[in-house]
Structure formats: structure tokens, C-alpha cells
Design an enzyme around this catalytic site. Structure first.
Site, PDB file in Angstrom:
ATOM      1  N   ARG A  86     -84.251   5.801   5.322  1.00  0.00           N
ATOM      2  CA  ARG A  86     -84.142   7.252   5.526  1.00  0.00           C
ATOM      3  C   ARG A  86     -84.186   7.510   7.031  1.00  0.00           C
ATOM      4  NH1 ARG A  86     -87.481  11.611   6.101  1.00  0.00           N
ATOM      5  NH2 ARG A  86     -86.827  13.541   5.084  1.00  0.00           N
ATOM      6  N   LYS A 113     -90.859   8.680  13.530  1.00  0.00           N
ATOM      7  CA  LYS A 113     -92.228   9.015  13.124  1.00  0.00           C
ATOM      8  C   LYS A 113     -93.241   8.783  14.235  1.00  0.00           C
ATOM      9  CE  LYS A 113     -91.723   9.373   8.262  1.00  0.00           C
ATOM     10  NZ  LYS A 113     -91.972   8.902   6.909  1.00  0.00           N
TER      11      LYS A 113
HETATM   12  C1  8Y7 Z   1     -90.295  10.417   4.116  1.00  0.00           C
HETATM   13  C2  8Y7 Z   1     -89.757  11.239   3.129  1.00  0.00           C
HETATM   14  C3  8Y7 Z   1     -90.332  12.446   4.847  1.00  0.00           C
HETATM   15  C4  8Y7 Z   1     -90.410   9.023   3.841  1.00  0.00           C
HETATM   16  C5  8Y7 Z   1     -89.410   9.477   1.697  1.00  0.00           C
HETATM   17  C6  8Y7 Z   1     -90.461  12.734   8.286  1.00  0.00           C
HETATM   18  C7  8Y7 Z   1     -89.331  13.674   2.873  1.00  0.00           C
HETATM   19  C8  8Y7 Z   1     -91.374  13.284   7.285  1.00  0.00           C
HETATM   20  N1  8Y7 Z   1     -90.637  11.181   5.188  1.00  0.00           N
HETATM   21  N2  8Y7 Z   1     -89.312  10.780   1.923  1.00  0.00           N
HETATM   22  N3  8Y7 Z   1     -89.788  12.512   3.600  1.00  0.00           N
HETATM   23  N4  8Y7 Z   1     -89.952   8.612   2.620  1.00  0.00           N
HETATM   24  N5  8Y7 Z   1     -88.999   8.966   0.516  1.00  0.00           N
HETATM   25  O1  8Y7 Z   1     -90.992  12.478   9.405  1.00  0.00           O
HETATM   26  O2  8Y7 Z   1     -90.904   8.218   4.619  1.00  0.00           O
HETATM   27  O3  8Y7 Z   1     -89.259  12.554   8.085  1.00  0.00           O
HETATM   28  S1  8Y7 Z   1     -90.581  13.894   5.818  1.00  0.00           S
END
Ligand code: 8Y7
Length: 264
Positions: free
Chosen positions: A237, A203
């Protein structure tokens, strides 16, 4: 939780089939690398991204969920749309990862009508504009209170607490100082009584800290993942599953040693 994006590849003209088969191959690789969950998403939620229709989202994610379900790793579907939740779960997804925390019309009811787990994530604003002027008086209290309210809404709709996951939503309507405060105090989210998920991988906050572009953030991502794990996150994640696994193996080994009272 390994990230499987199913979004059109702007560098190829291979079309939908190519996008899906690439995502399937990627998901299989992450499973081999040791992912416990594969998070399949067909709509980019990056700052500034444009929305896609439910039918387009389904065209992207369903073939990938169909192909990855037999792999045997639980699949989560990254969506805010009730119709996508329903069809994805019917195709074999067992977790709904909703960055809008079931606030879309019909989403609570849709989730309540299935037996999937649900991740409730905090976001201030909406993806297109969320990074323009995020503001909080006390980010940790405000995010925690929001998640507590969404847990109550989910429970009132008939979703058992055991099915709920909470996530402070790093980078979603947050400045670096907000993201750092949330990570510093992540333990406080465990007190909500739901499993905590943290998404920090690659990020922009890590870019702000290290000065590196998105392709150079793996080591910073692993450092952030370990801090989150130490502060009680049970689901991470990530893009880099094998590397994060290694870091967590060390973390777990030390934790096991501590539990056994083994000071050798
Ligand atoms: C997150 C996410 C994304 C997160 C959850 C990226 C879909 C942006 N970030 N879902 N999604 N938590 N639960 O940079 O932090 O991966 S997308």
C-alpha cells in the site's frame, strides 16, 4: 495498491465536489502509473484523527468509487463500517480494507454477505489513542496470533480463505522497535495461509529512521516496500506508485533470473 484519500482539504474552501474530483483525478493518475488496486478511504486513521459518521464517509467515498470503477483497476474501500462496506461494494469496490479486521459489530456478517476480498489488519488500541503506550511481550507472536484468530472468525462466518488478506498494521499501536521486528520477520505472516499486505509508505517509523518529514520519505518508503516484497508481501500500500513500480520491476527481474537459473 495506490492510496486515494478522500478527506476534506483544509487548505481549500472548494467543498465536497472539489475534494471528490481531486481524489478521482489522483486515482486516475495512480492507475496510469501502474497501480493494480486503488484504495479509497474517507476516514483518516492517522494517530489522533477523529471519527466520522457512516453517512459522511459514504458521501466522501461513493462518488469517487463510482468514477474510478470504470477505470478497470480493482478498488478497495478503506473502512471499518458495515454500511460503508455494503454500499461501496455495490458501487463497484471488490476489496474491503478493514483496519479493525472486521471487529465492528455487524462487519463479519456484512463481509460474508458479499464476494469481495477482505484485508484483516492488526491494530493495538484505536486510532485516537493507539500511539500513547503501545505494549507487547512479543510483538510478532501477538500480531500473528491476532491475525490467525481473525482468519478463523472470518472463515467461521463463511468467508473463504482465498478471499483473505492479512496485514501486521505498521504504525497502528506500535513503536519503532515493534515496527522493525514485524518487518524483519514478515515472512512469518505468509505462514498464515493468506496473502500478505504491507503498508509502510511515508509512515512515521520512516521519519524516525531518516529524520525526514512526511514529504521527504519517498526513498525510505521504497526501500521499506522492497524489503517487505522480499519477505513475501504480495500487496504494497503506497503513495508513490510509479516509483515503487520501478523498484519492483528490478526486484522481479532478479527473481525471474534466479528462477530461470540464469547466472549471466
Ligand atoms: C494502512 C492502512 C492506513 C496499512 C492497511 C497511513 C488505511 C495510515 N495504513 N490499511 N490504512 N494497512 N491495510 O499512514 O498499513 O497510510 S492509513
Amino acid at each position: 495498491m495506490g492510496i486515494v484519500n478522500v478527506t476534506p482539504d483544509s487548505f481549500s474552501d472548494g467543498g465536497r465536489f472539489f475534494d471528490a474530483s481531486r481524489a478521482i483525478e489522483h486515482g486516475r493518475r495512480l492507475a496510469v502509473e501502474g497501480a493494480d488496486i486503488l484504495d479509497v478511504g474517507g476516514e483518516s486513521s492517522r494517530p489522533g484523527a477523529v471519527a466520522v459518521s457512516a453517512s459522511e464517509e459514504l458521501r466522501r467515498v461513493l462518488p469517487v468509487i463510482d468514477a474510478l470503477a470504470p477505470v478497470g483497476v480493482p478498488i478497495s474501500v478503506d473502512t471499518v463500517k458495515p454500511e460503508v462496506m455494503r454500499e461501496a461494494v455495490a458501487a463497484g469496490a471488490s476489496i474491503i480494507n478493514d483496519i479493525a479486521a472486521l471487529q465492528a459489530p455487524g462487519a463479519l456478517e456484512a463481509a460474508a454477505g458479499m464476494d469481495a476480498a477482505v484485508c484483516l489488519m492488526h491494530m493495538q488500541g484505536e486510532p485516537r489513542t493507539m500511539q500513547q503506550e503501545p505494549h507487547y511481550d512479543d510483538v510478532v507472536i501477538e500480531v500473528r496470533d491476532f491475525l490467525a484468530r481473525r482468519i478463523e472468525a472470518a472463515r467461521a462466518a463463511g468467508i473463504a480463505r482465498e478471499r483473505l488478506i492479512v496485514d501486521p498494521g505498521f504504525g497502528f499501536g506500535k513503536l519503532l522497535e515493534h515496527n522493525l521486528a514485524l518487518l524483519r520477520q514478515l515472512e512469518r505472516f505468509a505462514g498464515l495461509g493468506a496473502c500478505v499486505l504491507a503498508g509502510l509508505s511515508r509512515k512515521s517509523m520512516l521519519g524516525q529512521i531518516t529524520g525526514r518529514g512526511v514529504d521527504g520519505r519517498m526513498l525510505a518508503s521504497i526501500a521499506a516496500a522492497l524489503i517487505a516484497a522480499q519477505k513475501g508481501a504480495r500487496i504494497l500500500r503506497v503513495h508513490d506508485v510509479a516509483e515503487t513500480r520501478d523498484a519492483l520491476a528490478v526486484f522481479d527481474a532478479v527473481g525471474a533470473m534466479k528462477r530461470e537459473g540464469n547466472h549471466g
